[in-house]
Design a protein around this motif. Sequence first.
Motif, PDB file in Angstrom:
ATOM      1  N   ASN A  94      -3.800   3.162  -0.667  1.00 37.87           N
ATOM      2  CA  ASN A  94      -4.147   2.567  -1.965  1.00 37.87           C
ATOM      3  C   ASN A  94      -3.221   1.389  -2.267  1.00 37.87           C
ATOM      4  O   ASN A  94      -2.004   1.481  -2.074  1.00 37.87           O
ATOM      5  N   GLN A  95      -3.798   0.301  -2.735  1.00 47.62           N
ATOM      6  CA  GLN A  95      -2.995  -0.868  -3.065  1.00 47.62           C
ATOM      7  C   GLN A  95      -2.254  -0.618  -4.372  1.00 47.62           C
ATOM      8  O   GLN A  95      -2.856  -0.373  -5.418  1.00 47.62           O
ATOM      9  N   ASN A 148      -4.248  -6.408   7.354  1.00 44.17           N
ATOM     10  CA  ASN A 148      -4.378  -6.396   5.890  1.00 44.17           C
ATOM     11  C   ASN A 148      -4.143  -7.768   5.279  1.00 44.17           C
ATOM     12  O   ASN A 148      -4.420  -7.990   4.129  1.00 44.17           O
ATOM     13  N   TYR A 188       0.831  -1.207   0.000  1.00 42.47           N
ATOM     14  CA  TYR A 188       0.000   0.000   0.000  1.00 42.47           C
ATOM     15  C   TYR A 188       0.866   1.258   0.000  1.00 42.47           C
ATOM     16  O   TYR A 188       1.994   1.264   0.522  1.00 42.47           O
TER      17      TYR A 188
END
Length: 317
Positions: free
Chosen positions: A249-250, A317, A244
Motif C-alpha cells: 500500500n502506498q 514502481n 510502500y
Amino acid sequence: EDINIFFNQIAIKKEATETRQRGRKGGKGDDYFIRSRMNSLVKRRNVHSDPNDEPASPVDYGKAKLSRKEQRERYIRSTLILALVLSFGAAASKLIGPRTRLTRLEYVHITKTAGSAIESAASLAGIDWGPCHYMAHKHCPNSAAKHAARLKNRPFPNWHAPPKALAGSLGGPYVAGPGEEVVLFTVVRDPYSRAVSEFHCPFVGFKGRKTPESLNRYVRRMVRSALAGKHSGLHYVVQSDYVYDDDGNQIIRHVLKYEDDLSGNFEKLMDTYHLSNVRLASINTNAGRKNDGLTEDHLFPETIQLINKYAERDFVN
C-alpha cells in the motif's frame, strides 16, 4: 408558618383539580376559585405576622397564567425564531463548508534526493522537517536556536528511516496528533545517478582519489552491503521501502521525481498546501561531481547489473 402556607397551596391546587374533574362549573371559573383561596392565605398570614413588619401585598396568582391567545402568540414567535436560526445555520454551513481536520504536510527524506535543500527551504519559512525536528543542524537555519538544548542527550529516530520502520511514538512527526491529518511527500531519483551521488556524498562517500575504477569499486561494495541489509546511516535504502508498506500500500501520498522539473513540481505542491513561502533556492548536485566529472555514464556493466538486482522494485514502481 411558611411551610404550612406551602402545603396549603398544594392542597388548594389539588382541590381545584378535583373540582374540575367533578365537572364543577362556576360563573367566575376555577381561576377565580384559586385566586380567592390564595389571597385568603396571604391575609391570614398578615394577621399573625409582626405588627412592625410591612404588610404583605395580596398576590394575584392568576396573572401568572397566560391566556390561550398569548400562549399561541408566544408559540408562533418561538417557532419563527427557531426556523430563522436553523436557516441561518444551514446557510453558514454551505458557505463555510464541512469542518475539516488540520492537515500537516511532512517530508520524508530519502538520501541523495535534494533532501538537504528541501529541509533548508522549509526551515527558512519556519517549518521543521527532517533533522530540524530533533536537533540543531546546519540545514535548519531557523530551527537551530530552538533545538540547541532540546533532546541533547536523548535518542531520536533517524530522519532517513522509512516511515513503515517507525512505530508508535518513534514515528515522531509522521504520527498525527488529535484533530490532525499528516500527509507525507518525498522525492525519488534514478537508482544509477543516486548511486553516483552516494559516491560523492561528503558524509559516507568515497574519500580517496576519484576515478572511474574507484567509483565502480565503491558502488559495488555499497550495493552488496545493502543487499545484506547493511546501510551506512541508512544511505542507499531501496526507495520503494519508503513509498510502500509491507503489504504494497502506498503510504506516501506525493512522490516527486528528482529528474522531472523538481523545483517546479515542488513549488506546485507547496502551493497546494498553502506553503507558498517554501521555495527551493538551489539543488546541490555534489561539488565533487563537478570537479571529477564522474557520472552514471562511468558505471561498468557489472556495476549496473548489481544495481538492477538491488533496485529492481524502484525501476518497476
